[in-house]
Each structure stands twice: as C-alpha cells, then as structure tokens.
Design an enzyme around this catalytic site. Structure first.
Site, mmCIF file in Angstrom:
data_model
loop_
_atom_site.group_PDB
_atom_site.id
_atom_site.type_symbol
_atom_site.label_atom_id
_atom_site.label_comp_id
_atom_site.label_asym_id
_atom_site.label_seq_id
_atom_site.Cartn_x
_atom_site.Cartn_y
_atom_site.Cartn_z
ATOM 1 C CB VAL A 103 -0.983 0.015 1.203
ATOM 2 C CG1 VAL A 103 -1.923 -1.181 1.137
ATOM 3 C CG2 VAL A 103 -0.236 0.042 2.537
ATOM 4 C CE LYS B 194 4.281 1.377 3.376
ATOM 5 N NZ LYS B 194 4.058 0.235 2.477
ATOM 6 C CB SER C 189 10.867 2.494 -1.652
ATOM 7 O OG SER C 189 10.020 3.604 -1.485
ATOM 8 C CG HIS D 80 12.408 -1.828 -1.902
ATOM 9 N ND1 HIS D 80 13.540 -1.064 -2.045
ATOM 10 C CD2 HIS D 80 11.449 -1.229 -2.668
ATOM 11 C CE1 HIS D 80 13.289 -0.055 -2.876
ATOM 12 N NE2 HIS D 80 12.034 -0.139 -3.254
#
Length: 322
Positions: A7, A14, A36, A57
C-alpha cells in the site's frame, strides 16, 4: 505462508493494513512490507509478531526489475529472513539482504543520482546537457526523465514524511540537498508533478516526450557550461560515494550485495561492475582526490566516505574477506 503489503508509503495506512491482515493469517505466516523508504522496525510496531515482520522491496516495473531488497528489522528472526530469501529465489528474482536504516540501500543511493541532476539544473546547467551526461555515464535513464517517472509529488511527500519522522524521533535533520529546491519549484510551485500527469521536466504526448520549453525560463542556462566529463563525474561520484557510506555503516552486508544491488536495483552504470567496483577501478586514492575536488566546487556531499579515505591510505580496495 507469506503476505506482501504494497500500500501507499504512509505509516497509518500501513499500520491499519498490518493489523487487518494479521487478524486473518496464520500465526506462523511471514508479513512483508514492500516499502522503499520507511524503516521496517518502525512499521513492525503495528505488528503483534514483529519477529515475523520483514521488508521485501520490489522495484518498478516489477515484471522487468530483477532485484528484491530484503530488509531485516530489529526483531526480524533468522527464520523469517530465510523464508523471505527462499521466496525471492522461488519467484526468480535476485535477493540482497540489507539492514534497517532510513532509505535502506537502493533508494538512498538512487536518490543521489536524480538529486545531483536537479542540482545541476538549479546551477544553470542546460537540461539537455544534464540528460546527455546521465546516458554518457552509462545510466539506463537520464536523471530528469527518471525523476518524472518517480514523480515529483512522491518525492515531495517522502521528504515531508521523513522530516516529520525525524522530528518525532528527536534526531537531527540532515542537510537539504540543493536539488530539492528544484523539486519544490517545478513540482510544487509549477504543479508539474511528473509523467503520471503528462507534465514534469518533460511534456508527454502519448509515447512521445520532449523537455518542457518553459524549463529554460525557470532555470536559464549560464553562458559558460561545464564539460560533459565534469557532469558525468558528478553523477557517478555522488552515487558511488553514498554506496561506500552505506557499506561503511553496515546497511549492506557485503561488497557483492552492494555491487549487485546497484546494477540490478537502479541500473548503476552496468559496465562499471557496480558502485563499489567503480571506486576500485578508479582506485580509492584517485577517487578520494577527485571527490575532494568536487566537494570544493559543489559541497560537502562529495567529501569521500571515511572508508574510501582509509582504503586510500592503506593501498587497499573493496573486497569481501572470507
């Protein structure tokens, strides 16, 4: 067995997603966040089982980019790391393992590339020269075009979120990169937020794009322009030096992961063999000397990383010790 949350980069969203997912998945399942920039240890505070919480990631576009950065939080167990690693291999991606620090490895170093390109623009370097220098450096995309892909609005949002987090943590705020003023002006004042809106540093018409003519009015090019080699050096040294700092701070766990992550994660000049291998090839002593020259001209961000200075003094190089 494993859930990946992807999301928006917002702590509250989150956290809510984590709680809702954990309410319906097995107690043994691994919960992975595809973030990220947000530290995994902080995100894991919303989890009832932080030992099963990890960062996976992925890079955009996911179907084309081969790397997955696996981020280990303070409470992530070895078993969770092993399961995350196995999963990445099963889907045919290349994993690197990094420790939990803001921006991790790839996002942190990648940002120096686009920021340096924007700093050049702010100094009066012609935008076309900047873009040509990015390609001459061996990067897959030039910096201004790449910033459009990422979107200026996202960069502004991440900067604001990072600032709030650091203030909340009581930590010192880092020096603001001179390239950030360009993001604020083009993305904020001029509302040119990137490719998703068909206007950023470039104008977009279908698959065609061209540099925004108004850019030359906002940032008029100086009469005297730097050499292409000067621009190429800035783009490569900014990235390699930050990669060295990440290795020095043990954000990345090995020289190999640093090099592989730089090529497969954000496309650091593949012919150089990786960010740390670039320093090896130049030679740490020569790299430190050139970095100091760039620092004298453009700012302290170019001061060579302590580990590069140490290797230069010892006549050493980046190499994994078995």
């Amino acid at each position: 067995d494993l859930v990946i949350e992807a999301v928006f980069e917002d702590r509250a969203i989150k956290a809510e997603t984590t709680k809702k997912a954990e309410a319906v998945i097995p107690a043994s399942a691994v919960y992975a966040s595809n973030t990220s920039t947000l530290p995994i240890t902080g995100l894991a505070q919303a989890s009832s089982r932080p030992q099963n919480f990890i960062g996976l990631h992925f890079f955009s576009p996911v179907d084309k980019m081969p790397l997955v950065e696996i981020i280990v939080g303070k409470d992530t167990s070895d078993e969770t790391l092993a399961r995350g690693f196995d999963y990445v291999l099963q889907i045919g991606k290349t994993p690197i393992v990094v420790n939990d620090k803001r921006g991790f490895y790839t996002s942190r170093v990648f940002t120096t590339y686009i920021m340096e390109g924007m700093a050049m623009l702010g100094e009066g370097v012609h935008p076309r020269s900047i873009e040509v220098a990015g390609l001459k450096a061996g990067m897959p995309m030039p910096p201004l075009a790449l910033q459009d892909e990422v979107s200026l609005s996202l960069s502004l949002y991440i900067a604001e979120t990072t600032k709030k987090d650091l203030i909340a943590e009581g930590g010192p705020l880092p020096a603001v990169h001179p390239g950030f003023a360009v993001v604020q002006k083009v993305g904020g004042e001029h509302k040119r937020i990137g490719k998703k809106a068909n206007q950023g540093f470039y104008d977009y018409a279908g698959k065609e794009k061209s540099l925004w003519p108004g850019l030359l009015d906002v940032y008029p090019p100086k009469a005297e322009q730097p050499s292409q080699q000067e621009l190429v050096d800035r783009l490569l040294y900014a990235q390699a030096n930050e990669a060295a700092r990440c290795y020095e701070e043990k954000v990345v766990r090995s020289v190999a992961d640093s090099n592989i992550g730089s090529i497969f994660g954000w496309g650091f000049a593949p012919h150089q063999g990786g960010a740390l291998q670039f320093i090896n090839a130049v030679g740490p002593a020569k790299f430190a000397e050139r970095a100091r020259e760039l620092a004298a001209k453009y700012g302290a961000r170019f001061e060579p990383a302590a580990i590069v200075v140490k290797l230069a003094a010892e006549g050493g190089r980046f190499a994994d010790v078995v």
